[in-house]
Design a protein around this motif. Structure first.
Motif, PDB file in Angstrom:
ATOM      1  N   TYR A  24       0.821  -1.161   0.032  1.00 48.50           N
ATOM      2  CA  TYR A  24       0.001  -0.083   0.073  1.00 48.50           C
ATOM      3  C   TYR A  24       0.923   1.190   0.065  1.00 48.50           C
ATOM      4  N   GLN A  25       0.207   2.510  -0.501  1.00 51.93           N
ATOM      5  CA  GLN A  25       0.873   3.578  -0.281  1.00 51.93           C
ATOM      6  C   GLN A  25      -0.187   4.530   0.332  1.00 51.93           C
ATOM      7  N   PHE A  26       0.318   5.048   1.639  1.00 50.45           N
ATOM      8  CA  PHE A  26      -0.455   5.746   2.225  1.00 50.45           C
ATOM      9  C   PHE A  26       0.550   6.778   2.851  1.00 50.45           C
ATOM     10  N   PRO A  27      -0.226   8.030   3.402  1.00 51.49           N
ATOM     11  CA  PRO A  27       0.701   9.026   4.137  1.00 51.49           C
ATOM     12  C   PRO A  27       1.064   8.336   5.752  1.00 51.49           C
ATOM     13  N   GLY A  28       2.231   8.641   5.895  1.00 48.61           N
ATOM     14  CA  GLY A  28       2.660   8.178   7.160  1.00 48.61           C
ATOM     15  C   GLY A  28       3.504   6.700   6.897  1.00 48.61           C
ATOM     16  N   LYS A  29       3.537   6.086   5.866  1.00 47.84           N
ATOM     17  CA  LYS A  29       4.155   4.867   5.628  1.00 47.84           C
ATOM     18  C   LYS A  29       5.533   4.752   6.118  1.00 47.84           C
ATOM     19  N   ARG A  30       6.433   5.698   5.894  1.00 43.99           N
ATOM     20  CA  ARG A  30       7.672   5.919   6.237  1.00 43.99           C
ATOM     21  C   ARG A  30       7.774   5.625   7.992  1.00 43.99           C
ATOM     22  N   LEU A  31       6.908   6.358   8.281  1.00 42.74           N
ATOM     23  CA  LEU A  31       6.788   6.622  10.060  1.00 42.74           C
ATOM     24  C   LEU A  31       6.433   4.869  10.537  1.00 42.74           C
ATOM     25  N   LEU A  32       5.523   4.240   9.800  1.00 46.78           N
ATOM     26  CA  LEU A  32       5.040   3.316  10.197  1.00 46.78           C
ATOM     27  C   LEU A  32       6.100   2.158  10.261  1.00 46.78           C
ATOM     28  N   ASP A  33       6.996   2.308   9.128  1.00 44.23           N
ATOM     29  CA  ASP A  33       8.109   1.350   8.527  1.00 44.23           C
ATOM     30  C   ASP A  33       9.233   1.615   9.926  1.00 44.23           C
ATOM     31  N   ALA A  34       9.233   2.975  10.263  1.00 39.17           N
ATOM     32  CA  ALA A  34      10.167   3.093  11.322  1.00 39.17           C
ATOM     33  C   ALA A  34       9.809   2.541  12.588  1.00 39.17           C
ATOM     34  N   LEU A  35       8.474   2.621  12.820  1.00 46.08           N
ATOM     35  CA  LEU A  35       8.101   2.085  14.040  1.00 46.08           C
ATOM     36  C   LEU A  35       8.192   0.681  14.405  1.00 46.08           C
ATOM     37  N   VAL A  36       8.283  -0.158  13.189  1.00 40.99           N
ATOM     38  CA  VAL A  36       8.493  -1.509  13.345  1.00 40.99           C
ATOM     39  C   VAL A  36       9.934  -1.779  14.053  1.00 40.99           C
ATOM     40  N   ASP A  37      10.771  -0.853  13.873  1.00 37.02           N
ATOM     41  CA  ASP A  37      12.201  -1.211  14.486  1.00 37.02           C
ATOM     42  C   ASP A  37      12.222  -0.702  15.916  1.00 37.02           C
ATOM     43  N   VAL A  38      11.056  -0.172  16.566  1.00 38.76           N
ATOM     44  CA  VAL A  38      11.223   0.283  17.881  1.00 38.76           C
ATOM     45  C   VAL A  38      11.609  -0.823  18.826  1.00 38.76           C
ATOM     46  N   PRO A  39      10.817  -2.062  18.801  1.00 31.49           N
ATOM     47  CA  PRO A  39      11.244  -2.973  19.796  1.00 31.49           C
ATOM     48  C   PRO A  39      12.558  -3.397  19.684  1.00 31.49           C
ATOM     49  N   PHE A  40      13.378  -3.347  18.615  1.00 32.17           N
ATOM     50  CA  PHE A  40      14.773  -3.627  18.604  1.00 32.17           C
ATOM     51  C   PHE A  40      15.509  -2.555  18.954  1.00 32.17           C
ATOM     52  N   ALA A  41      15.230  -1.138  18.995  1.00 35.44           N
ATOM     53  CA  ALA A  41      16.042  -0.048  19.461  1.00 35.44           C
ATOM     54  C   ALA A  41      15.797   0.001  20.905  1.00 35.44           C
ATOM     55  N   LEU A  42      14.598  -0.056  21.258  1.00 34.46           N
ATOM     56  CA  LEU A  42      14.239   0.348  22.930  1.00 34.46           C
ATOM     57  C   LEU A  42      14.819  -1.033  23.610  1.00 34.46           C
ATOM     58  N   PRO A  43      15.511  -0.409  24.635  1.00 32.73           N
ATOM     59  CA  PRO A  43      15.888  -1.559  25.546  1.00 32.73           C
ATOM     60  C   PRO A  43      14.815  -2.385  26.106  1.00 32.73           C
ATOM     61  N   THR A  44      15.103  -3.625  26.459  1.00 34.09           N
ATOM     62  CA  THR A  44      13.871  -4.376  27.075  1.00 34.09           C
ATOM     63  C   THR A  44      13.615  -4.110  28.336  1.00 34.09           C
ATOM     64  N   ALA A  45      14.300  -3.335  29.176  1.00 35.85           N
ATOM     65  CA  ALA A  45      13.952  -2.813  30.378  1.00 35.85           C
ATOM     66  C   ALA A  45      12.988  -1.728  30.408  1.00 35.85           C
ATOM     67  N   VAL A  46      13.179  -1.006  29.320  1.00 33.72           N
ATOM     68  CA  VAL A  46      12.115   0.111  29.241  1.00 33.72           C
ATOM     69  C   VAL A  46      11.048  -0.207  28.604  1.00 33.72           C
ATOM     70  N   ALA A  47      11.008  -1.036  27.710  1.00 33.51           N
ATOM     71  CA  ALA A  47       9.916  -1.566  27.247  1.00 33.51           C
ATOM     72  C   ALA A  47       9.075  -2.237  28.324  1.00 33.51           C
ATOM     73  N   GLY A  48       9.720  -3.096  29.246  1.00 35.92           N
ATOM     74  CA  GLY A  48       8.906  -3.675  30.227  1.00 35.92           C
ATOM     75  C   GLY A  48       8.169  -2.711  31.005  1.00 35.92           C
ATOM     76  N   LEU A  49       9.187  -1.603  31.535  1.00 32.06           N
ATOM     77  CA  LEU A  49       8.651  -0.566  32.324  1.00 32.06           C
ATOM     78  C   LEU A  49       7.437   0.104  31.743  1.00 32.06           C
ATOM     79  N   ALA A  50       7.525   0.465  30.473  1.00 28.87           N
ATOM     80  CA  ALA A  50       6.459   1.148  29.872  1.00 28.87           C
ATOM     81  C   ALA A  50       5.136   0.196  29.770  1.00 28.87           C
ATOM     82  N   LEU A  51       5.161  -1.216  29.244  1.00 31.53           N
ATOM     83  CA  LEU A  51       4.057  -1.896  29.233  1.00 31.53           C
ATOM     84  C   LEU A  51       3.475  -2.075  30.471  1.00 31.53           C
ATOM     85  N   THR A  52       4.080  -2.186  31.653  1.00 36.46           N
ATOM     86  CA  THR A  52       3.549  -2.418  33.183  1.00 36.46           C
ATOM     87  C   THR A  52       2.806  -1.152  33.408  1.00 36.46           C
ATOM     88  N   ALA A  53       3.310   0.037  32.981  1.00 30.69           N
ATOM     89  CA  ALA A  53       2.730   1.303  33.309  1.00 30.69           C
ATOM     90  C   ALA A  53       1.195   1.405  32.632  1.00 30.69           C
TER      91      ALA A  53
END
Lengths: 275, 289
Positions: free
Chosen positions: A84-113
């Motif tokens: 698909y082509q849609f506005p915000g596609k690059r942003l979505l593509d970048a968001l996919v990498d968040v779980p790899f770039a974000l430290p797991t402890a930070v992810a754990g803290l955020a999900l718990t909150a």
């Protein structure tokens, strides 16, 4: 060995072998050595204890649940990014990498909150009688978060490379969307989906940082294998820690064989498709 | 926003492809958007709002907490040692397995990737059985008065274990595609090994090296499982930033934990932005990749 005019083989191999030997292989050998000190009966006693078994069962079940979720969501995400082509596609593509770039402890803290009773999601879910934090569901969510990119990044290039010819041919022969999806598209991406899912599953089995924040860590109920190994160390029960860590290592090797086999199959499949 | 260049192999569509109809498109996009909002965007948003919930003043005070500052320093030192060493290793490993054919090459590639599939907790426990007091070298090191476990060397070693494949993984597929022709030509024309590497190989792989280093750096800064085992978690001494987050959280200092977490979140965001930038730079130079 084919002789090469390029120099540096000895130096390169020397550095590689030395580094792998000291950093990777030495510790793994020390771990296996420690576990083999135990002897079969003692090893079995540690591993067959109810608490260890419960932890292994919980870890495997929740990793499986997280993987199934990611297989579906990751496939849709890859599909959207590839076709698909849609506005915000690059942003979505970048968001996919968040779980790899974000430290797991930070992810754990955020999900718990997010999922605690006072959190954005936890409040409404609590009103519905659903508790996530300190339950196995929380573990599955943490595992799912950390392993999303594996499925997306394995499937996405395969969907991008799907040629249009077969699809167009079947369309012109009168195939419906559903038939094209199930008979043509899905079989072509299935090997990649399986490869991505097995990587995600392997990652979920060993996940620690994200899970321990949200799990509540109650023995027999929400205790994952990795945490049990950690607890045994803190109790100075080194043999038990070695035994549990060795089982985790064995599971990792088993998953490595599975993922390699699936990936080899996927590559063969791709090769056939391109030929 | 520039659209991604269409691959030449893909011909234009003569009919409507599956899923391109307005209804299917709307449904699939909505599902993905909603789920993404819930599981990828919300965690990022909650970190920022929680960190600043009590105002910027409290946030800055939390950030200036001596324990947190020390953790930042320790984490930075660890990255400053582990990342350059991993770049060197990655270059050497990729050079060895892509420029030469030798028996055991496939096995070597598998070994390079091995840490990827091993749980960080297993890595930490394994290190304890080498350098800890119960370990292979522990007693000897104790006699010599060298402290590896529960100190900086242990943290660095464990970080190196988990990130060993990062640079090599980016380089190996790229260098495999590039082959050995250019290096062979350079050597035949009389260039030395080092000059060949510096003038021929390195320009071809510079973005990939940088990309691998950035990913490696992000992982070193954020490593939790392996470091929590080998660091011993001595307050104010061996707590890296991710460990400090957990300590603060256990102390019910949630605002402090989130303040510390914002720094690592900022690193993650910068990592992703740099990744996008490097992909574009590398894409311009190697349109085929």
């Amino acid at each position: 060995m084919r002789r090469s005019v390029i120099p540096g083989f000895g130096l390169g191999l020397g550095i590689t072998a030395l580094y792998l030997g000291v950093i990777v292989l030495l510790p793994l050998c020390a771990l296996i050595l420690k576990a083999s000190d135990l002897g079969a009966t003692q090893l079995w006693a540690i591993l067959s204890s109810p608490r260890t078994l419960a932890a292994i069962r919980l870890t495997v079940t929740m990793a499986l649940a997280a993987t199934i979720f990611n297989a579906i969501y990751g496939l849709l995400l890859a599909w959207v990014l590839a076709r698909y082509q849609f506005p915000g596609k690059r942003l979505l593509d970048a968001l996919v990498d968040v779980p790899f770039a974000l430290p797991t402890a930070v992810a754990g803290l955020a999900l718990t909150a997010l999922f605690s009773k006072t959190g954005w999601f936890g409040g409404p879910l609590d009103a519905l009688g659903l508790q996530v934090v300190y339950t196995p569901l929380g573990i599955a969510i943490a595992m799912a978060f950390t392993s999303i990119p594996f499925v997306v990044r394995t499937v996405q290039p395969v969907i991008e490379d799907l040629g249009s010819d077969v699809e167009e041919a079947s369309r012109s022969l009168g195939a419906s969307d559903l038939q094209i999806l199930s008979k043509i598209i899905f079989p072509s991406i299935f090997p990649a989906l399986l490869a991505g899912a097995s990587l995600a599953f392997a990652r979920s089995l060993g996940e620690f940082g994200a899970v321990i924040f949200i799990a509540g860590n109650q023995p027999m109920k929400t205790e994952i294998v990795a945490l049990l190994a950690f607890i045994r160390l803190e109790e100075y029960d080194y043999p038990a820690a070695a035994a549990i860590a060795t089982v985790m290592l064995a599971m990792a090797f088993a998953m490595l064989i599975v993922t390699n086999t699936v990936q080899a199959w996927q590559l063969r499949y791709l090769g056939r498709g391109n030929a | 926003m520039t659209p991604k260049p269409q691959r030449p192999a893909q011909p234009g569509w003569m009919v409507t492809p599956v899923g391109a109809g307005p209804v299917a498109r709307f449904v699939v996009l909505s599902v993905v958007a909603v789920v993404t909002l819930f599981i990828l965007v919300a965690p990022l948003a909650v970190i920022l709002t929680s960190a600043f919930a009590q105002g910027v003043g409290v946030f800055l005070r939390n950030l200036g907490d001596p324990g947190t500052l020390h953790a930042m320093w320790l984490t930075t030192i660890t990255a400053l040692i582990a990342v350059p060493v991993n770049i060197l290793f990655g270059l050497a490993a990729a050079w060895t397995v892509t420029k030469f054919e030798f028996p055991g090459r496939t096995l070597l590639i598998a070994l390079i990737e091995l840490p990827y599939s091993i749980s960080p907790i297993v890595a930490g426990v394994a290190y304890l059985f080498v350098y800890g007091s119960q370990g292979l070298f522990g007693p000897l090191l104790e006699q010599l008065g060298i402290k590896v476990m529960f100190a900086l060397p242990g943290i660095v070693l464990a970080s190196m274990f988990v990130t060993a494949p990062y640079v090599a993984r980016e380089l190996i597929p790229l260098m495999q595609v590039q082959g050995t022709d250019e290096e062979e030509a350079a050597v035949t024309l009389g260039a030395g090994g080092f000059a060949t590497f510096l003038r021929v190989t390195l320009p071809n792989i510079r973005w990939a090296v940088l990309y691998g280093a950035i990913l490696c750096n992000a992982r070193v800064l954020g490593e939790f499982g392996a470091v929590s085992v080998v660091s011993g978690n001595v307050r104010g001494q061996t707590t890296t930033l991710p460990l400090q987050i957990e300590l603060l959280y256990q102390d019910y200092n949630v605002a402090g934990a989130f303040a510390a977490a914002t720094t690592l979140t900022a690193v993650a965001v910068v990592t992703i932005l740099l990744k996008m930038l490097l992909e574009r730079l590398a894409g311009d130079e190697h349109p085929s990749l």
